[in-house]
Write a protein that holds these residues in place. Structure first.
Motif, short mmCIF file in Angstrom:
data_model
loop_
_atom_site.label_atom_id
_atom_site.label_comp_id
_atom_site.label_asym_id
_atom_site.label_seq_id
_atom_site.Cartn_x
_atom_site.Cartn_y
_atom_site.Cartn_z
N CYS A 181 44.89 42.54 42.35
CA CYS A 181 45.77 43.06 42.44
C CYS A 181 45.65 44.25 41.09
N CYS A 214 48.53 38.29 35.88
CA CYS A 214 48.09 39.03 37.18
C CYS A 214 50.01 38.42 38.27
N GLU A 215 49.70 40.16 38.75
CA GLU A 215 50.61 39.99 39.25
C GLU A 215 51.19 39.07 40.07
N CYS A 247 45.40 42.23 36.71
CA CYS A 247 43.57 41.54 37.44
C CYS A 247 42.60 42.92 37.31
N CYS A 271 43.91 36.69 41.10
CA CYS A 271 43.87 36.75 41.92
C CYS A 271 42.57 37.71 42.35
N GLY A 272 42.40 38.71 40.56
CA GLY A 272 41.02 39.45 41.10
C GLY A 272 41.20 40.97 41.24
#
Ligand SMILES: [Zn+2]
Length: 554
Positions: A76, A64-65, A79, A73-74
């Protein structure tokens, strides 16, 4: 918008959404939060419990960034790319189709290079136990000295097939099969969110049929929605799963209680004709006996609309009969695979139930069959009834009809011996002696009786004395009994009873006799009453000596 299958649409995208694997999620969350990252994880568990789902979430957590995190985060680039299955640094490999060493070398070669876009190159190898020995060996080198930027996530349903050298380099996490209740809750959540009309029992059925696999449950739910035209209804789900209706189960149990073989076979045919699955029918039957056992043990556990019905059945079957019936059902279920076909295996199991049911029936009421309790020979009324009691009481004649067997002649016709001994008031082994014996001759006060060789233990002095006492009391004479041990005849009470039963249940009897399983069960259940009954039923032909409880008695 094209229809997306539920399993994909509702695939958990974060640890929080993952159902039923709290212990694994906790371990991973801790490791991610503390930055203590292993370089190889091994996820084990049966199919459909979320291994690859978990691996993908883990890949997001690593890439994840927003940084390495337990809550990716879902949104980025990394993700979303992983969720969409197009993240170049997540290499997914199905070992079932890439077992060779060459494949593995290619893949591991690429491991030397730094990730293209992500923080880590993640190798997700599914069904890793399928890899060849050579492939495992080449993987081992990388596992021993993995580059900093490489993470392995191995998944398997069969960890025992993985070499110890590989196992010892992985952090193993065991995913558990999901309880039906957890699956049902998830299904309920999904149908509510999808606004699919449904009823509760339908979801419970699907959850149970999925046997611990959420993926299977979701694909069954997909099917059920298609099957039910957009709704999920229990009747449709039953039909779809080949689940056998409870009414069938009741009818089977009723036929068994009535010892009605033809009704039983008819029910068998009806289930097959209705497209029901035999395995499911046996499951339902076993589940019924289980509920019955619970009700017998804990009457207050009776719940739901089946309660009164169960309570009624609970009075008709002895707890040990319920246990045995359950055992026969689960054994029959296991034997289905060995049967010539399912229907044969199924009806054979029902016939076995019938054989045991009738055995229990016979064991349950010998006194009623032998001597009517209304005419006890030693009853105080007997003297009054006797013609020698000239008491002018107007009640005397009435009393005499109550005790018609006061003093009787011993029949000199051997064919009537069986009926005669049936009326004697005898119990236990003496009763068995009477039933197994045949009258050979009467000379004066001496009775010659024949007993089949397999039942010679019955001609014991103690039992003979009881038989003599009963004969003396019934006839008003003093008899001398002499026994000859010989072959089984056709004139004994036992032989008569056997013939009657044979006619009634020829099929069940044959099934019962021939089964090695019967002996196994008899041993396992240690049920003496049943063993005796079984012997009497099968007579001289097949009585196993080992099963004779009284053999050692003096
Ligand atoms: Zn992200």
């Amino acid at each position: 918008m094209s229809y997306q299958v539920l399993a994909r649409k509702w695939r958990p995208r974060s640890f929080g959404e993952l159902v039923g694997q709290a212990h694994v999620v906790a371990a991973l969350t801790n490791a991610l939060t503390r930055g203590q990252l292993h370089h190889a994880w091994l996820l084990t568990g049966t199919r459909g419990v979320g291994k690859t789902t978990l691996a993908r979430i883990l890949a997001k957590s690593l890439n994840c960034e927003t940084g390495v995190t337990a809550t990716p985060c879902g949104v980025c680039g990394a993700c979303t790319a992983i969720d969409a299955g197009r993240f170049v640094d997540l290499v997914e490999l199905d070992a079932a189709s890439n077992t060779g060493v060459d494949n593995m070398r290619d893949i591991l070669d690429s491991a030397r290079y730094a990730p293209t876009v992500g923080r880590y190159k993640v190798y997700l190898i599914d069904e890793v136990h399928m890899l060849s020995k050579g492939a495992f060996n080449s993987m081992l080198k990388t596992l021993e000295e993995p580059p900093e930027h490489v993470k392995f996530v191995l998944a398997t349903t069969d960890p025992q097939k993985i070499p110890v050298t590989v196992l010892s380099r992985c952090l193993q996490l065991n995913l558990k099969p999901l309880p039906a209740t957890a699956i049902e809750a998830r299904l309920a959540h999904i149908v509510a969110a999808e606004s699919v009309a449904h009823d509760g029992p339908a979801l419970a059925r699907i959850a149970r049929a999925a046997q611990g696999s959420l993926r299977d449950a979701l694909s069954l739910l997909d099917q059920a929605i298609a099957h039910g035209g957009g709704e999920v209804r229990e009747a449709d789900v039953r039909a779809m799963l080949g689940v056998v209706d409870r009414d069938h189960v009741y009818r089977i149990v009723d036929a068994l209680l009535a010892l009605d073989g033809s009704a039983l076979i008819a029910e068998c045919d009806a289930i097959a004709a209705g497209g029901g699955s035999c395995a499911s029918a046996l499951d339902e039957l076993a589940a019924f006996y289980h509920r019955l056992a619970v009700v017998q043990l804990v009457p207050e556990a009776v719940a739901g609309d089946e309660g009164p019905r169960l309570a009624d059945y609970a009075t008709k079957l002895a707890p040990e009969e319920v246990q045995l019936a359950y055992q026969i059902c689960v054994q029959g279920r296991a034997d289905l695979a060995l049967a010539p076909d399912e229907a044969t295996g199924f009806s054979m199991t029902l016939l076995r139930l019938l054989a045991f049911e009738s055995a229990a029936e016979v064991a349950g009421d010998p006194p009623a069959a032998l001597a009517s309790p209304k005419a006890p020979i030693a009853s105080p009324k007997a003297p009054i009834a006797s013609p020698k009691a000239p008491i002018a009481s107007p009640k005397a004649p009435i009393a005499s009809t109550d005790a018609p067997r006061g003093r009787r002649e011993l029949p000199d016709d051997p064919s009537r011996w069986a009926d005669f001994v049936a009326s004697l008031e005898l119990t236990g082994m003496a009763r068995q002696l009477a039933a197994q014996s045949e009258l050979k001759s009467i000379r004066g006060n001496a009775l010659a009786l024949a007993v089949p060789a397999v039942h010679r233990h019955l001609a014991d002095r103690a039992y003979a004395d009881k038989l003599k006492a009963a004969l003396d009391a019934a006839t008003g004479r003093k008899w001398l009994l002499a026994f000859e041990i010989g072959e089984a005849g056709r004139a004994s009470l036992a032989a008569q009873e056997r013939r009657r039963r044979d006619e009634a249940q020829a099929t069940g009897e044959a099934a019962f006799r021939g089964e090695p399983f019967v002996r196994d069960l008899v041993q396992r259940f240690d049920g003496t009453v049943r063993v005796e009954t079984i012997e009497h039923r099968s007579g001289a032909e097949s009585a196993p000596p080992a099963a004779k409880p009284s053999r050692e008695s003096p």
